[in-house]
Motif scaffolding. Structure first.
Motif, PDB file in Angstrom:
ATOM      1  N   ASP A  38      45.369  -3.400 -36.914  1.00  0.00           N
ATOM      2  CA  ASP A  38      44.951  -1.931 -36.920  1.00  0.00           C
ATOM      3  C   ASP A  38      45.133  -1.713 -35.632  1.00  0.00           C
ATOM      4  OD1 ASP A  38      44.425  -2.039 -39.651  1.00  0.00           O
ATOM      5  OD2 ASP A  38      42.243  -2.434 -39.332  1.00  0.00           O
ATOM      6  N   ALA A  39      44.535  -2.250 -34.370  1.00  0.00           N
ATOM      7  CA  ALA A  39      44.610  -1.671 -33.143  1.00  0.00           C
ATOM      8  C   ALA A  39      46.105  -1.632 -32.521  1.00  0.00           C
ATOM      9  CB  ALA A  39      43.975  -2.725 -31.946  1.00  0.00           C
ATOM     10  N   THR A  40      47.091  -2.483 -33.222  1.00  0.00           N
ATOM     11  CA  THR A  40      48.376  -2.205 -32.902  1.00  0.00           C
ATOM     12  C   THR A  40      49.007  -0.960 -33.387  1.00  0.00           C
ATOM     13  OG1 THR A  40      48.983  -4.605 -32.717  1.00  0.00           O
ATOM     14  CG2 THR A  40      50.768  -3.301 -32.835  1.00  0.00           C
ATOM     15  N   LYS A  41      48.715  -0.703 -34.550  1.00  0.00           N
ATOM     16  CA  LYS A  41      49.028   0.745 -35.270  1.00  0.00           C
ATOM     17  C   LYS A  41      48.363   1.788 -34.611  1.00  0.00           C
ATOM     18  CE  LYS A  41      49.503  -1.555 -39.976  1.00  0.00           C
ATOM     19  NZ  LYS A  41      48.925  -1.432 -41.294  1.00  0.00           N
ATOM     20  N   LEU A  60      49.321   6.378 -30.870  1.00  0.00           N
ATOM     21  CA  LEU A  60      48.746   6.918 -29.611  1.00  0.00           C
ATOM     22  C   LEU A  60      50.112   7.346 -28.784  1.00  0.00           C
ATOM     23  CD1 LEU A  60      45.374   5.486 -28.573  1.00  0.00           C
ATOM     24  CD2 LEU A  60      45.873   7.705 -29.373  1.00  0.00           C
ATOM     25  N   ASN A  61      50.960   6.517 -28.641  1.00  0.00           N
ATOM     26  CA  ASN A  61      52.226   6.463 -27.822  1.00  0.00           C
ATOM     27  C   ASN A  61      52.974   7.622 -28.404  1.00  0.00           C
ATOM     28  OD1 ASN A  61      52.477   4.360 -25.321  1.00  0.00           O
ATOM     29  ND2 ASN A  61      51.225   3.113 -27.082  1.00  0.00           N
ATOM     30  N   GLU A  62      53.142   7.577 -29.743  1.00  0.00           N
ATOM     31  CA  GLU A  62      54.053   8.599 -30.396  1.00  0.00           C
ATOM     32  C   GLU A  62      53.454  10.096 -30.108  1.00  0.00           C
ATOM     33  OE1 GLU A  62      53.915   7.609 -34.588  1.00  0.00           O
ATOM     34  OE2 GLU A  62      55.613   5.959 -34.360  1.00  0.00           O
ATOM     35  N   GLN A  63      51.991  10.168 -30.139  1.00  0.00           N
ATOM     36  CA  GLN A  63      51.245  11.484 -29.653  1.00  0.00           C
ATOM     37  C   GLN A  63      51.896  11.777 -28.399  1.00  0.00           C
ATOM     38  OE1 GLN A  63      47.353  10.897 -30.598  1.00  0.00           O
ATOM     39  NE2 GLN A  63      47.609  11.321 -32.818  1.00  0.00           N
ATOM     40  N   GLY A  97      52.022   2.773 -13.715  1.00  0.00           N
ATOM     41  CA  GLY A  97      51.263   1.960 -14.113  1.00  0.00           C
ATOM     42  C   GLY A  97      51.748   1.291 -15.603  1.00  0.00           C
ATOM     43  N   ASP A  98      51.178  -0.098 -15.846  1.00  0.00           N
ATOM     44  CA  ASP A  98      51.921  -0.530 -17.136  1.00  0.00           C
ATOM     45  C   ASP A  98      51.529   0.505 -18.222  1.00  0.00           C
ATOM     46  OD1 ASP A  98      50.955  -3.759 -18.569  1.00  0.00           O
ATOM     47  OD2 ASP A  98      52.790  -2.188 -18.809  1.00  0.00           O
ATOM     48  N   SER A  99      52.708   0.645 -19.001  1.00  0.00           N
ATOM     49  CA  SER A  99      52.523   1.454 -20.226  1.00  0.00           C
ATOM     50  C   SER A  99      52.004   0.668 -21.494  1.00  0.00           C
ATOM     51  CB  SER A  99      53.954   1.820 -20.514  1.00  0.00           C
ATOM     52  OG  SER A  99      53.747   2.646 -21.897  1.00  0.00           O
ATOM     53  N   LEU A 119      42.323  -8.252 -27.715  1.00  0.00           N
ATOM     54  CA  LEU A 119      41.719  -7.032 -28.375  1.00  0.00           C
ATOM     55  C   LEU A 119      41.078  -5.974 -27.388  1.00  0.00           C
ATOM     56  CD1 LEU A 119      40.146  -8.201 -31.494  1.00  0.00           C
ATOM     57  CD2 LEU A 119      42.197  -6.825 -31.211  1.00  0.00           C
ATOM     58  N   LYS A 120      40.564  -6.817 -26.332  1.00  0.00           N
ATOM     59  CA  LYS A 120      39.963  -6.272 -25.268  1.00  0.00           C
ATOM     60  C   LYS A 120      41.056  -5.573 -24.393  1.00  0.00           C
ATOM     61  CE  LYS A 120      37.508  -7.154 -20.693  1.00  0.00           C
ATOM     62  NZ  LYS A 120      36.948  -8.025 -19.894  1.00  0.00           N
ATOM     63  N   ASN A 121      42.213  -6.111 -24.141  1.00  0.00           N
ATOM     64  CA  ASN A 121      43.119  -5.384 -23.358  1.00  0.00           C
ATOM     65  C   ASN A 121      43.666  -4.336 -24.174  1.00  0.00           C
ATOM     66  OD1 ASN A 121      43.119  -7.134 -21.261  1.00  0.00           O
ATOM     67  ND2 ASN A 121      44.807  -8.665 -22.110  1.00  0.00           N
ATOM     68  N   MET A 122      43.601  -4.400 -25.666  1.00  0.00           N
ATOM     69  CA  MET A 122      44.366  -3.161 -26.253  1.00  0.00           C
ATOM     70  C   MET A 122      43.287  -2.126 -26.401  1.00  0.00           C
ATOM     71  SD  MET A 122      45.809  -5.537 -29.412  1.00  0.00           S
ATOM     72  CE  MET A 122      46.699  -4.065 -30.326  1.00  0.00           C
ATOM     73  N   ALA A 123      42.049  -2.472 -26.133  1.00  0.00           N
ATOM     74  CA  ALA A 123      41.003  -1.447 -26.293  1.00  0.00           C
ATOM     75  C   ALA A 123      40.936  -0.491 -24.919  1.00  0.00           C
ATOM     76  CB  ALA A 123      39.476  -2.092 -26.311  1.00  0.00           C
ATOM     77  N   VAL A 124      41.295  -1.281 -23.630  1.00  0.00           N
ATOM     78  CA  VAL A 124      41.410  -0.754 -22.469  1.00  0.00           C
ATOM     79  C   VAL A 124      42.825   0.318 -22.786  1.00  0.00           C
ATOM     80  CG1 VAL A 124      41.767  -1.215 -19.973  1.00  0.00           C
ATOM     81  CG2 VAL A 124      40.138  -2.673 -21.173  1.00  0.00           C
ATOM     82  N   ASP A 125      43.722  -0.236 -23.097  1.00  0.00           N
ATOM     83  CA  ASP A 125      44.978   0.538 -23.384  1.00  0.00           C
ATOM     84  C   ASP A 125      45.059   1.810 -24.151  1.00  0.00           C
ATOM     85  OD1 ASP A 125      46.417  -1.350 -21.662  1.00  0.00           O
ATOM     86  OD2 ASP A 125      47.250  -2.228 -23.446  1.00  0.00           O
ATOM     87  N   MET A 126      43.974   1.692 -24.986  1.00  0.00           N
ATOM     88  CA  MET A 126      43.610   2.968 -25.993  1.00  0.00           C
ATOM     89  C   MET A 126      43.014   3.744 -25.154  1.00  0.00           C
ATOM     90  SD  MET A 126      42.502   1.221 -29.573  1.00  0.00           S
ATOM     91  CE  MET A 126      43.461   0.028 -30.540  1.00  0.00           C
ATOM     92  N   GLY A 127      42.053   3.492 -24.356  1.00  0.00           N
ATOM     93  CA  GLY A 127      41.004   4.233 -23.308  1.00  0.00           C
ATOM     94  C   GLY A 127      42.093   5.060 -22.633  1.00  0.00           C
ATOM     95  N   THR A 128      43.069   4.243 -21.862  1.00  0.00           N
ATOM     96  CA  THR A 128      43.996   4.860 -21.037  1.00  0.00           C
ATOM     97  C   THR A 128      44.748   5.865 -21.629  1.00  0.00           C
ATOM     98  OG1 THR A 128      43.725   2.713 -19.565  1.00  0.00           O
ATOM     99  CG2 THR A 128      45.803   4.282 -19.318  1.00  0.00           C
TER     100      THR A 128
END
Length: 257
Positions: free
Chosen positions: A89-92, A97-100, A152-154, A212-221
């Motif tokens: 779900d986090a990947t989706k 978010l990237n599409e938006q 930065g890292d995308s 999941l922690k890194n993905m959560a940080v990426d979501m926030g970014t």
């Protein structure tokens, strides 16, 4: 000769009455023979259960230990499965978010194109008029520079790398290996093998929680970047609206002449 059971006292009970009185009780809650039999069976079963609990054999204890270890393994695997579903779900969500963000970027590029064409129209409107009329110049409050590019890292790159690694089978640590138990394995070895499975699953779960922690940080970014991009886009759109209104007013004045 007097009868054996004869008594001058009319209130004395006969043998039959005494027998009936023996089997009769004034307490309505007294148990009958069936209830007593059930109580006897239940009491004996309790005593047997207590004896079994207090005097368990080594085989029973080993079987119980193997059962509890297998149940613990199932529980840990269930936690890993839930974490994998959360990662899916986090990947989706990251992809969405990237599409938006890409859509916001494309919209902002369109706004830059509108600014380019609007500038040409403003120059044409400024040159129109009489011979002695002054050149008209629109008022600009700010310049339109286009979408904001963050360094930065995308997060999109991380999502692509994660999917590529899964397609190539590089994330083998997230898939616990299955082991088959031989019939000759004793209870201790079975328990140790279950503990090894639990350690492997917990290690995979730990790695997955790190992802999941890194993905959560990426979501926030990503959301912070989108909010910043939307604010910048809103400012540019407000500037374009302001300049379009000025151009319309200039065109109406020219038509009146």
């Amino acid at each position: 000769m007097a009868a054996k059971n004869f008594s001058l006292n009319p209130f004395d009970d006969t043998d039959d009455e005494k027998e009936a009185a023996k089997n009769f009780s004034l307490n309505p809650f007294d148990d009958d023979d069936d209830d007593k039999e059930v109580e006897k069976t239940f009491t004996s079963s309790l005593k047997f259960s207590d004896a079994k609990e207090n005097h368990q054999t080594v085989q029973e204890l080993e079987s119980y230990a193997v059962y509890e270890s297998e149940e613990t393994t199932k529980t840990v695997k269930g936690c890993l499965k839930v974490a994998e579903e959360i990662r899916c779900d986090a990947t989706k969500t990251l992809v969405m978010l990237n599409e938006q963000r890409d859509q916001i970027t494309r919209t902002h590029h369109k706004a830059v194109d509108i600014d380019h064409h609007l500038s040409r129209g403003e120059k044409i409107l400024g040159r129109l008029g009489g011979i002695f009329s002054r050149t008209w110049k629109p008022k600009k409050t700010r310049s339109i520079n286009g979408p904001v590019i963050t360094k930065g890292d995308s997060p999109k790159r991380r999502v692509i790398n994660l999917k590529t690694r899964e397609n190539l089978g590089l994330n083998h640590s997230l898939k616990p290996k299955s082991r088959t138990l031989a019939e000759s394995v004793d209870a201790y070895q079975k328990t140790q093998m279950e503990i090894a499975k639990q350690d492997e699953v917990l290690s995979n779960l730990s790695n997955l929680l790190g992802e999941l922690k890194n993905m959560a940080v990426d979501m926030g970014t990503a959301m912070e970047s989108e909010n910043h991009g939307l604010d910048h886009l809103q400012d540019d759109v407000d500037e374009l609206n302001y300049r379009v209104k000025q151009s319309n007013q200039r065109a109406r004045r020219l038509l009146r002449k």
